[in-house]
Design a protein around this motif. Structure first.
Motif, PDB file in Angstrom:
ATOM      1  N   ARG A   1      -2.698  12.160  -7.728  1.00  0.00           N
ATOM      2  CA  ARG A   1      -3.561  13.164  -7.793  1.00  0.00           C
ATOM      3  C   ARG A   1      -4.287  13.984  -5.916  1.00  0.00           C
ATOM      4  O   ARG A   1      -4.922  14.421  -6.434  1.00  0.00           O
ATOM      5  CB  ARG A   1      -5.158  12.634  -8.215  1.00  0.00           C
ATOM      6  CG  ARG A   1      -4.247  12.676  -9.879  1.00  0.00           C
ATOM      7  CD  ARG A   1      -5.458  11.879  -9.888  1.00  0.00           C
ATOM      8  NE  ARG A   1      -7.054  12.780 -10.400  1.00  0.00           N
ATOM      9  CZ  ARG A   1      -7.844  11.940 -10.919  1.00  0.00           C
ATOM     10  NH1 ARG A   1      -8.060  10.543 -11.145  1.00  0.00           N
ATOM     11  NH2 ARG A   1      -9.796  12.289 -10.291  1.00  0.00           N
ATOM     12  N   GLY A   2      -3.182  12.752  -4.830  1.00  0.00           N
ATOM     13  CA  GLY A   2      -3.437  13.165  -4.098  1.00  0.00           C
ATOM     14  C   GLY A   2      -2.764  12.149  -2.999  1.00  0.00           C
ATOM     15  O   GLY A   2      -2.595  11.071  -3.321  1.00  0.00           O
ATOM     16  N   VAL A   3      -2.254  12.854  -1.661  1.00  0.00           N
ATOM     17  CA  VAL A   3      -1.537  11.579  -1.094  1.00  0.00           C
ATOM     18  C   VAL A   3      -2.481  11.529   0.278  1.00  0.00           C
ATOM     19  O   VAL A   3      -2.594  12.812   1.343  1.00  0.00           O
ATOM     20  CB  VAL A   3      -0.294  12.217  -0.508  1.00  0.00           C
ATOM     21  CG1 VAL A   3       0.284  11.619   0.039  1.00  0.00           C
ATOM     22  CG2 VAL A   3       0.611  12.010  -1.554  1.00  0.00           C
TER      23      VAL A   3
ATOM     24  N   ALA B   1       2.954   9.769   2.207  1.00  0.00           N
ATOM     25  CA  ALA B   1       3.565  11.335   2.899  1.00  0.00           C
ATOM     26  C   ALA B   1       4.482  11.475   3.181  1.00  0.00           C
ATOM     27  O   ALA B   1       5.663  11.538   3.155  1.00  0.00           O
ATOM     28  CB  ALA B   1       2.326  11.281   3.970  1.00  0.00           C
ATOM     29  N   GLN B   2       5.312   9.917   4.199  1.00  0.00           N
ATOM     30  CA  GLN B   2       6.423   9.693   4.877  1.00  0.00           C
ATOM     31  C   GLN B   2       7.764   9.699   4.111  1.00  0.00           C
ATOM     32  O   GLN B   2       8.573   9.892   4.201  1.00  0.00           O
ATOM     33  CB  GLN B   2       6.183   8.853   5.529  1.00  0.00           C
ATOM     34  CG  GLN B   2       5.129   8.362   6.869  1.00  0.00           C
ATOM     35  CD  GLN B   2       5.403   7.165   7.350  1.00  0.00           C
ATOM     36  OE1 GLN B   2       5.332   5.991   7.870  1.00  0.00           O
ATOM     37  NE2 GLN B   2       4.244   6.832   8.476  1.00  0.00           N
ATOM     38  N   ALA B   3       6.913   9.294   2.592  1.00  0.00           N
ATOM     39  CA  ALA B   3       8.400   9.291   1.584  1.00  0.00           C
ATOM     40  C   ALA B   3       8.801  11.072   0.975  1.00  0.00           C
ATOM     41  O   ALA B   3       9.260  10.620  -0.260  1.00  0.00           O
ATOM     42  CB  ALA B   3       8.311   8.264   0.423  1.00  0.00           C
ATOM     43  N   GLY B   4       7.297  11.888   1.349  1.00  0.00           N
ATOM     44  CA  GLY B   4       7.930  13.168   0.648  1.00  0.00           C
ATOM     45  C   GLY B   4       7.388  13.101  -0.223  1.00  0.00           C
ATOM     46  O   GLY B   4       6.907  14.727  -0.567  1.00  0.00           O
TER      47      GLY B   4
ATOM     48  N   GLN C   1       4.185  14.625  -3.040  1.00  0.00           N
ATOM     49  CA  GLN C   1       3.146  15.468  -3.127  1.00  0.00           C
ATOM     50  C   GLN C   1       1.972  15.533  -4.585  1.00  0.00           C
ATOM     51  O   GLN C   1       2.255  14.765  -4.964  1.00  0.00           O
ATOM     52  CB  GLN C   1       3.640  16.821  -3.162  1.00  0.00           C
ATOM     53  CG  GLN C   1       4.259  17.401  -1.332  1.00  0.00           C
ATOM     54  CD  GLN C   1       5.575  18.185  -1.471  1.00  0.00           C
ATOM     55  OE1 GLN C   1       5.010  19.372  -2.464  1.00  0.00           O
ATOM     56  NE2 GLN C   1       6.106  18.535  -0.967  1.00  0.00           N
ATOM     57  N   GLU C   2       1.196  15.990  -4.285  1.00  0.00           N
ATOM     58  CA  GLU C   2       0.108  15.842  -5.298  1.00  0.00           C
ATOM     59  C   GLU C   2       0.787  16.709  -6.193  1.00  0.00           C
ATOM     60  O   GLU C   2       1.307  17.480  -6.338  1.00  0.00           O
ATOM     61  CB  GLU C   2      -0.491  16.820  -4.932  1.00  0.00           C
ATOM     62  CG  GLU C   2      -1.903  16.990  -5.550  1.00  0.00           C
ATOM     63  CD  GLU C   2      -3.023  18.152  -5.294  1.00  0.00           C
ATOM     64  OE1 GLU C   2      -4.556  17.781  -6.200  1.00  0.00           O
ATOM     65  OE2 GLU C   2      -2.878  19.234  -4.621  1.00  0.00           O
TER      66      GLU C   2
ATOM     67  N   PHE D   1       1.079  -1.105  -0.008  1.00  0.00           N
ATOM     68  CA  PHE D   1      -0.155   0.095   0.149  1.00  0.00           C
ATOM     69  C   PHE D   1       1.166   0.848  -0.121  1.00  0.00           C
ATOM     70  O   PHE D   1       1.746   1.484   0.887  1.00  0.00           O
ATOM     71  CB  PHE D   1      -1.011   0.550   1.027  1.00  0.00           C
ATOM     72  CG  PHE D   1      -1.770   1.660   1.786  1.00  0.00           C
ATOM     73  CD1 PHE D   1      -2.888   1.646   0.577  1.00  0.00           C
ATOM     74  CD2 PHE D   1      -1.261   2.466   2.661  1.00  0.00           C
ATOM     75  CE1 PHE D   1      -3.116   3.046   0.898  1.00  0.00           C
ATOM     76  CE2 PHE D   1      -2.071   3.044   3.203  1.00  0.00           C
ATOM     77  CZ  PHE D   1      -3.238   3.499   1.719  1.00  0.00           C
ATOM     78  N   MET D   2       0.520   2.263  -0.701  1.00  0.00           N
ATOM     79  CA  MET D   2       1.066   3.436  -1.118  1.00  0.00           C
ATOM     80  C   MET D   2       0.356   4.797  -0.562  1.00  0.00           C
ATOM     81  O   MET D   2       0.669   5.361   0.373  1.00  0.00           O
ATOM     82  CB  MET D   2       1.434   3.732  -2.572  1.00  0.00           C
ATOM     83  CG  MET D   2       2.556   3.329  -3.605  1.00  0.00           C
ATOM     84  SD  MET D   2       2.762   2.763  -5.086  1.00  0.00           S
ATOM     85  CE  MET D   2       3.128   4.841  -4.632  1.00  0.00           C
ATOM     86  N   GLY D   3      -0.898   4.572  -0.408  1.00  0.00           N
ATOM     87  CA  GLY D   3      -1.853   6.027  -0.001  1.00  0.00           C
ATOM     88  C   GLY D   3      -1.208   6.654  -1.613  1.00  0.00           C
ATOM     89  O   GLY D   3      -1.465   8.120  -0.107  1.00  0.00           O
ATOM     90  N   VAL D   4      -1.720   6.618  -2.207  1.00  0.00           N
ATOM     91  CA  VAL D   4      -2.130   8.003  -3.224  1.00  0.00           C
ATOM     92  C   VAL D   4      -3.113   7.453  -4.173  1.00  0.00           C
ATOM     93  O   VAL D   4      -3.847   6.527  -4.138  1.00  0.00           O
ATOM     94  CB  VAL D   4      -0.436   7.633  -4.158  1.00  0.00           C
ATOM     95  CG1 VAL D   4       0.669   8.364  -3.018  1.00  0.00           C
ATOM     96  CG2 VAL D   4      -0.041   6.287  -4.817  1.00  0.00           C
ATOM     97  N   GLU D   5      -3.446   8.727  -4.882  1.00  0.00           N
ATOM     98  CA  GLU D   5      -4.409   8.625  -5.519  1.00  0.00           C
ATOM     99  C   GLU D   5      -3.841   8.558  -7.156  1.00  0.00           C
ATOM    100  O   GLU D   5      -3.151   9.883  -6.644  1.00  0.00           O
ATOM    101  CB  GLU D   5      -5.513   9.495  -5.581  1.00  0.00           C
ATOM    102  CG  GLU D   5      -7.087   9.359  -6.521  1.00  0.00           C
ATOM    103  CD  GLU D   5      -7.686  10.541  -6.046  1.00  0.00           C
ATOM    104  OE1 GLU D   5      -8.958  10.797  -7.888  1.00  0.00           O
ATOM    105  OE2 GLU D   5      -7.819  10.916  -4.793  1.00  0.00           O
TER     106      GLU D   5
END
Length: 239
Positions: A170-172, A179-182, A184-185, A137-141
Motif C-alpha cells: 500500500r506504500g513504500v 524502495a531500494q529493491a524496486g 512499488q505501490e 525492516f522492509m519499509g512498506v505498508e
C-alpha cells in the motif's frame, strides 16, 4: 518483556532455560506467579502441557484485523491475572515458557497459554547485550489480498484471476530496503525465499522468525499482472 539487573551477591540460585522445542503433550509443568497481586505472591500451580504451537491471532495495530499469530504453549496449570510474566517450569526445574494469558470464557476451563522460552530467549539476549531489540525492516505498508475486494484485486492490483492470495504493497517508504529493491505501490508479494506468502501474517512470520537484520531476501511479486523477482537487503528497526 524487560530484563532487570540485580546485585549478584543477593542471588544464590539461577534458573536454567530448557528447550521448548523438545516438549511433548502430557509432560508435567509448574506455573509460578502472583495471581491477583501480592496477596497470593509466589503461588505455584501444576498441570501438563496440553498442546504445542497453538496459534493465537493478535491485532498489533488495533485495526480490528489480526496481523500476527502468537505461537504459544497450552497448559492446564492454572494461570490467572497476575501470573503473566511468571515462569512455566518442567519437571527438571528448567524454565520452558513465560506465562502469558488464559482463555477466560464461561464454557472454557483450564486453557492457559505460555510463550515458549525458545522464542523469548533471543529477545532476552538482545536486551542483555545492547539494551534494545532489533527486527528486520522492509519499509512498506501492507494489506492482505484476501481483505481486498475482487474488483480492486482485478482493476487496481491487476492480479491474474487465478491469484487470490498474497500481500499488497500500500506504500513504500523512501530510501527503505523495499524502495531500494524496486518495490512499488500496488505490487503484490506472493513468495519470499521460495516460501509462499498468502497474507500479512505469513509475511511477518517469515520476516521475523527466519530473517535477520542485514540478510538478503528473495521476493517474488506481481506487478500489472506479471510475476517479477527482486533481492531485498533487509534493514533494521529498534523496538
Amino acid at each position: 518483556m524487560a530484563v532487570l539487573e540485580v546485585p549478584a551477591d543477593q542471588i544464590k540460585v539461577v534458573a536454567e532455560f530448557g528447550n521448548s522445542d523438545k516438549l511433548k503433550p502430557g509432560e508435567p509443568v509448574i506455573a509460578i506467579g502472583n495471581p491477583l497481586g501480592l496477596t497470593f505472591s509466589g503461588s505455584v500451580t501444576q498441570g501438563i502441557i496440553s498442546g504445542l504451537e497453538r496459534a493465537i491471532p493478535v491485532d498489533i495495530n488495533q485495526d480490528g484485523t489480526p496481523d500476527w499469530q502468537a505461537e504459544v504453549l497450552q497448559t492446564d496449570a492454572a494461570i490467572n491475572p497476575g501470573n503473566s510474566g511468571g515462569a512455566l517450569i518442567n519437571i527438571e526445574g528448567q524454565v520452558i515458557g513465560i506465562n502469558s494469558m488464559k482463555i477466560a470464557q464461561s464454557a472454557v476451563e483450564g486453557i492457559g497459554l505460555s510463550i515458549p522460552i525458545n522464542y523469548a530467549a533471543p529477545i532476552i539476549e538482545d536486551l542483555e547485550k545492547t539494551g534494545e531489540v532489533q527486527r528486520p525492516f522492509m519499509g512498506v505498508e501492507l494489506a492482505s489480498v484476501n481483505e481486498i475486494s475482487a474488483y480492486h484485486q482485478e482493476n487496481t492490483l491487476k492480479l491474474p484471476k487465478e491469484i487470490n492470495y498474497g500481500v499488497a504493497v500500500r506504500g513504500v517508504q523512501p530510501n527503505s530496503p523495499a524502495a531500494q529493491a524496486g518495490l512499488q505501490e500496488y505490487d503484490v508479494i506472493v513468495e519470499m525465499d521460495g516460501e509462499e506468502i498468502r497474507d500479512v501474517v505469513d509475511l511477518r512470520k517469515h520476516l521475523y522468525n527466519k530473517k535477520k537484520v542485514g540478510d538478503d531476501m528473495q521476493v517474488k511479486y506481481y506487478r500489472n499482472g506479471q510475476l517479477e523477482e527482486t533481492i531485498m537487503k533487509l534493514g533494521g528497526e529498534t523496538l
